[in-house]
Scaffold this motif. Structure first.
Motif, PDB file in Angstrom:
ATOM      1  N   HIS A  14       0.819  -1.217   0.000  1.00 53.98           N
ATOM      2  CA  HIS A  14       0.000   0.000   0.000  1.00 53.98           C
ATOM      3  C   HIS A  14       0.850   1.263   0.000  1.00 53.98           C
ATOM      4  O   HIS A  14       0.385   2.327  -0.385  1.00 53.98           O
ATOM      5  CB  HIS A  14      -0.918   0.023   1.225  1.00 53.98           C
ATOM      6  CG  HIS A  14      -1.957  -1.040   1.197  1.00 53.98           C
ATOM      7  ND1 HIS A  14      -2.987  -1.060   0.286  1.00 53.98           N
ATOM      8  CD2 HIS A  14      -2.131  -2.134   1.963  1.00 53.98           C
ATOM      9  CE1 HIS A  14      -3.747  -2.110   0.496  1.00 53.98           C
ATOM     10  NE2 HIS A  14      -3.248  -2.786   1.513  1.00 53.98           N
ATOM     11  N   HIS A  15       2.059   1.139   0.489  1.00 55.55           N
ATOM     12  CA  HIS A  15       2.926   2.316   0.599  1.00 55.55           C
ATOM     13  C   HIS A  15       4.140   2.130  -0.295  1.00 55.55           C
ATOM     14  O   HIS A  15       4.472   1.030  -0.700  1.00 55.55           O
ATOM     15  CB  HIS A  15       3.363   2.505   2.047  1.00 55.55           C
ATOM     16  CG  HIS A  15       2.223   2.575   3.003  1.00 55.55           C
ATOM     17  ND1 HIS A  15       1.398   3.662   3.088  1.00 55.55           N
ATOM     18  CD2 HIS A  15       1.739   1.666   3.891  1.00 55.55           C
ATOM     19  CE1 HIS A  15       0.470   3.433   3.992  1.00 55.55           C
ATOM     20  NE2 HIS A  15       0.646   2.232   4.495  1.00 55.55           N
ATOM     21  N   SER A  16       4.790   3.226  -0.578  1.00 58.41           N
ATOM     22  CA  SER A  16       5.994   3.122  -1.401  1.00 58.41           C
ATOM     23  C   SER A  16       7.067   2.380  -0.609  1.00 58.41           C
ATOM     24  O   SER A  16       7.067   2.391   0.616  1.00 58.41           O
ATOM     25  CB  SER A  16       6.477   4.519  -1.785  1.00 58.41           C
ATOM     26  OG  SER A  16       6.747   5.270  -0.630  1.00 58.41           O
ATOM     27  N   PRO A  17       7.960   1.720  -1.295  1.00 60.17           N
ATOM     28  CA  PRO A  17       9.000   0.973  -0.583  1.00 60.17           C
ATOM     29  C   PRO A  17       9.886   1.902   0.255  1.00 60.17           C
ATOM     30  O   PRO A  17       9.937   3.114   0.015  1.00 60.17           O
ATOM     31  CB  PRO A  17       9.796   0.306  -1.705  1.00 60.17           C
ATOM     32  CG  PRO A  17       9.314   0.864  -2.979  1.00 60.17           C
ATOM     33  CD  PRO A  17       8.044   1.612  -2.724  1.00 60.17           C
TER      34      PRO A  17
END
Length: 92
Positions: free
Chosen positions: A29-32
């Motif tokens: 869901h979030h950027s790495p």
């Protein structure tokens, strides 16, 4: 045997994994994660600490306000009779 192209082999391995397990990785869901310099990290930590302390202060103020919400009722130990002598009446 004939060599299998890497793309086809990858798809076949993936299908095999799908067949033998129901385990799945959760969707991202979030950027790495990314690397930050120490300075950037410190700035972010200070901002987060200030935001946290501000939220804690607001919550404490709200709780205190709720706790101190005392209703002031009229206190008349002897009833209205005790105040009658103070009334000024003009009967003339």
């Amino acid at each position: 045997g004939s060599p299998i192209p890497p793309e086809e082999r990858r798809l076949r391995d993936k299908k095999h994994l799908d067949d033998i397990t129901a385990a799945r990785l959760p969707p991202l869901h979030h950027s790495p994660a990314k690397l930050l310099s120490i300075e950037e990290s410190i700035v972010i930590q200070i901002q987060q600490k200030e935001a946290y302390e501000e939220m804690q202060a607001k919550l404490a103020a709200q709780k205190l306000a709720e706790r101190l919400n005392i209703k002031m009722l009229r206190f008349e130990p002897e009833g209205e009779a005790s105040m009658q002598y103070r009334e000024v009446r003009d009967e003339d």
